[in-house]
Enzyme design. Structure first.
Site, short mmCIF file in Angstrom:
data_model
loop_
_atom_site.label_atom_id
_atom_site.label_comp_id
_atom_site.label_asym_id
_atom_site.label_seq_id
_atom_site.Cartn_x
_atom_site.Cartn_y
_atom_site.Cartn_z
N GLY A 11 -18.18 -3.01 31.51
CA GLY A 11 -17.29 -3.24 32.83
C GLY A 11 -16.97 -4.15 32.68
O GLY A 11 -17.27 -5.34 31.97
N ALA A 22 -7.45 -14.81 22.25
CA ALA A 22 -7.65 -15.84 21.26
C ALA A 22 -8.41 -15.01 19.64
O ALA A 22 -7.62 -15.95 18.74
CB ALA A 22 -9.17 -17.04 21.50
N VAL A 23 -8.42 -13.97 20.08
CA VAL A 23 -8.50 -13.18 18.84
C VAL A 23 -7.34 -12.57 17.98
O VAL A 23 -6.71 -13.07 16.72
CB VAL A 23 -9.13 -11.84 18.80
CG1 VAL A 23 -8.70 -11.20 17.42
CG2 VAL A 23 -10.73 -12.23 19.50
N VAL A 24 -5.84 -12.59 18.92
CA VAL A 24 -4.87 -12.59 18.31
C VAL A 24 -4.34 -13.83 17.47
O VAL A 24 -3.74 -13.66 16.60
CB VAL A 24 -4.11 -11.77 19.58
CG1 VAL A 24 -2.42 -12.20 19.39
CG2 VAL A 24 -3.96 -10.74 19.96
N ARG A 72 -15.89 3.27 29.78
CA ARG A 72 -17.20 3.93 29.60
C ARG A 72 -17.06 5.29 29.07
O ARG A 72 -16.65 6.30 29.56
CB ARG A 72 -18.49 3.80 30.81
CG ARG A 72 -18.69 2.05 31.43
CD ARG A 72 -19.20 2.12 32.58
NE ARG A 72 -19.37 0.69 33.29
CZ ARG A 72 -19.71 -0.07 33.11
NH1 ARG A 72 -20.16 -0.16 32.26
NH2 ARG A 72 -19.80 -0.76 34.47
N GLY A 102 -20.43 -5.79 26.58
CA GLY A 102 -21.88 -5.48 27.20
C GLY A 102 -22.37 -4.81 26.25
O GLY A 102 -21.83 -4.16 24.83
N ASP A 103 -23.81 -4.56 26.21
CA ASP A 103 -24.86 -4.44 25.09
C ASP A 103 -24.86 -2.73 24.83
O ASP A 103 -24.56 -2.06 23.88
CB ASP A 103 -26.63 -4.51 25.89
CG ASP A 103 -26.50 -4.34 26.94
OD1 ASP A 103 -25.80 -3.77 27.86
OD2 ASP A 103 -28.44 -3.31 27.19
N THR A 125 -19.59 -9.98 29.89
CA THR A 125 -20.11 -9.31 31.44
C THR A 125 -20.47 -10.12 32.55
O THR A 125 -21.52 -11.14 32.10
CB THR A 125 -21.22 -8.40 31.31
OG1 THR A 125 -22.24 -8.19 32.06
CG2 THR A 125 -22.83 -8.90 30.51
N ASP A 127 -23.24 -9.72 34.66
CA ASP A 127 -24.58 -10.26 34.49
C ASP A 127 -25.31 -10.75 33.72
O ASP A 127 -26.07 -11.65 34.11
CB ASP A 127 -25.08 -8.45 34.43
CG ASP A 127 -24.66 -7.85 35.56
OD1 ASP A 127 -23.99 -8.07 36.22
OD2 ASP A 127 -24.81 -6.75 35.28
N ASP A 129 -27.00 -10.49 30.87
CA ASP A 129 -28.30 -10.07 30.77
C ASP A 129 -28.06 -9.50 29.39
O ASP A 129 -28.43 -8.76 29.31
CB ASP A 129 -28.27 -8.79 31.45
CG ASP A 129 -27.38 -7.89 31.52
OD1 ASP A 129 -25.67 -7.94 30.88
OD2 ASP A 129 -27.61 -6.63 31.97
N ARG A 154 -22.57 -19.16 55.03
CA ARG A 154 -23.45 -19.81 55.73
C ARG A 154 -22.69 -20.73 57.02
O ARG A 154 -23.45 -21.23 57.84
CB ARG A 154 -23.81 -20.71 54.70
CG ARG A 154 -24.90 -22.30 55.13
CD ARG A 154 -24.98 -23.40 54.43
NE ARG A 154 -25.99 -23.14 53.02
CZ ARG A 154 -26.87 -22.79 53.18
NH1 ARG A 154 -27.71 -22.90 54.49
NH2 ARG A 154 -28.36 -22.62 52.25
N ARG A 171 -27.37 -4.67 38.51
CA ARG A 171 -28.21 -3.75 38.32
C ARG A 171 -29.71 -3.44 37.98
O ARG A 171 -30.08 -3.59 38.13
CB ARG A 171 -27.33 -2.24 37.76
CG ARG A 171 -27.64 -1.17 37.80
CD ARG A 171 -27.03 0.06 37.66
NE ARG A 171 -26.10 -0.73 36.09
CZ ARG A 171 -24.41 0.51 35.69
NH1 ARG A 171 -24.56 0.68 36.27
NH2 ARG A 171 -24.39 -0.53 34.53
N ARG A 211 -40.61 -24.31 61.11
CA ARG A 211 -40.12 -25.97 60.97
C ARG A 211 -39.31 -26.60 61.10
O ARG A 211 -38.49 -27.64 61.49
CB ARG A 211 -40.17 -26.39 59.01
CG ARG A 211 -41.76 -26.20 58.23
CD ARG A 211 -41.70 -26.50 57.40
NE ARG A 211 -41.16 -25.69 56.25
CZ ARG A 211 -41.17 -24.81 55.79
NH1 ARG A 211 -42.39 -24.13 55.28
NH2 ARG A 211 -40.34 -24.16 55.17
N LYS A 213 -36.04 -24.52 61.11
CA LYS A 213 -34.94 -24.43 60.14
C LYS A 213 -33.58 -23.31 61.23
O LYS A 213 -34.67 -22.27 61.85
CB LYS A 213 -34.70 -23.37 59.35
CG LYS A 213 -35.37 -24.71 58.12
CD LYS A 213 -34.31 -23.77 57.23
CE LYS A 213 -34.40 -24.71 55.73
NZ LYS A 213 -34.23 -24.39 54.19
N ARG A 243 -27.64 -9.84 59.07
CA ARG A 243 -25.92 -9.69 59.24
C ARG A 243 -26.69 -9.49 57.47
O ARG A 243 -27.26 -9.86 57.02
CB ARG A 243 -26.02 -10.37 59.93
CG ARG A 243 -26.09 -11.03 61.17
CD ARG A 243 -24.87 -9.25 61.56
NE ARG A 243 -24.74 -9.05 63.48
CZ ARG A 243 -25.98 -9.28 64.32
NH1 ARG A 243 -27.23 -8.96 63.62
NH2 ARG A 243 -25.66 -9.72 65.68
#
Ligand code: F6P
Length: 319
Positions: A11, A22-24, A72, A102-103, A125, A127, A129, A154, A171, A211, A213, A243
């Site tokens: 992804g 930066a690599v280049v 992928r 990612g991993d 990623t 995520d 993760d 909000r 996921r 209370r 809210k 909603r």
């Protein structure tokens, strides 16, 4: 070392272009050439490559997505696919490969390393993760993209005294959901790492209404269930009429934040300089703001835990 290759895989995430740049540029600084591989491991097997000079990575530092495109690949999981990729690298006299992803991408990278190609991974990623690093490229931008949407929701939730469920990406992991929940002041966060107790959630919503809210926000990580399913369960258990908003792929796009741009630039430079020092089979990590390396396997071997302090904060601050 004279020539390296770079690819983006899995992804996409905001900041990948800054990492490629930066690599280049770091390779050029050290007198090396960089080959850009298109469409991740798919392009690697097909030999879909081009030389990236300094101009090729000009004007991309601020762009989301990845100029190298991404994919992928099931084909690359096979022995034949990996051999085909190695032949392409040998034909182009590539000495080492930088894999940004990612991993899943790092599992593929490790197979190439075992077959003799020096490899360094850069975690990218939304995520966040990936174990071994505090942060991944794109996570901060995605949090801010989701946050700005939740802040808008909000406004309307408070005008109409409504309960909103906002589904964010994730996921298998709740890092994005948790950070968005804390920063948006949500009443509840639902993440894959923690078993959902729908009755407890209804009690919590009930008491916050008692209370005083008038409106509430629930941030849901997509991996737990869909926002529509949660809406139905809240209706059935507590009679709530929530909603629903699903943020979806908008979270993967957009210009990288300053944090992600700097992180990507540092990680890209560190990856190249690590290869020059003879390092391989490793991933670039950011630990307490310092660049370091860890074995590629660390990305998936040990689970990365959500910050319990942040989890507790969501509950505490929504009293
Ligand atoms: O990039 C990570 C991620 O956004 C996950 O949170 C999500 O489930 C997944 O990618 C979906 O990506 P795709 O549909 O491109 O496979």
């Amino acid at each position: 070392m004279k020539r390296i290759a770079v690819l983006t895989s899995g992804g996409d995430s905001p900041g990948m272009n800054a990492a490629v740049r930066a690599v280049v540029r770091t390779a050029l600084y050290h007198g090396m050439e960089t080959i850009g591989v298109m469409r991740g491991f798919e392009g690697l097997m097909d030999g879909d490559c081009m030389t990236l000079d300094r101009a090729a990575v000009g004007g991309i530092i601020h762009r989301g997505g990845t100029i190298l495109r991404t994919a992928r690949s099931e084909r690359f999981k096979t022995e034949a696919g990996q051999r085909a990729a190695l032949v392409q690298m040998e034909n182009r006299k590539v000495d080492a490969l930088v894999v940004i992803g990612g991993d899943g991408s790092f599992r593929g990278a490790l197979e190439l390393e075992k077959k003799g190609l020096p490899v360094i991974g850069i975690p990218g990623t939304i995520d966040n993760d990936i174990a071994g690093t505090d942060v991944t490229i794109g996570y901060d931008t995605a949090v801010n993209t989701a946050l700005s949407a939740v802040q808008k929701l909000r406004d309307t939730a408070s005008s109409h005294d409504r309960l909103f469920i906002v589904e964010v990406m994730g996921r298998d992991a709740g890092f994005l959901a948790l950070e968005v929940a804390v920063s948006s002041g949500a009443e509840y966060v639902v993440v894959p790492e923690i078993q959902l107790d729908i009755a407890k959630m209804c009690d919590h919503l009930h008491y916050s209404r008692k209370r005083g809210k008038t409106h509430s926000l629930i941030i849901l990580a997509e991996g737990v269930m869909s926002a529509h399913e949660l809406k139905n369960r809240l209706q059935d258990t507590g009679g709530y009429d929530a909603r629903v908003t699903v943020l979806g792929y908008i979270q993967r796009g957009g210009s990288p934040s300053s944090f992600d741009t700097v992180l990507a630039s540092r990680m890209g430079a560190f990856a190249v300089e690590s290869l020059l020092e003879g390092k391989s089979g490793s991933m670039v990590c950011s630990i307490c703001g310092q660049m370091t390396l860890c074995p590629l396997e660390d990305a998936w071997k040990s689970p990365k835990h959500l910050n319990p302090e942040l989890l507790a904060l969501v509950e505490k601050l929504s009293v």
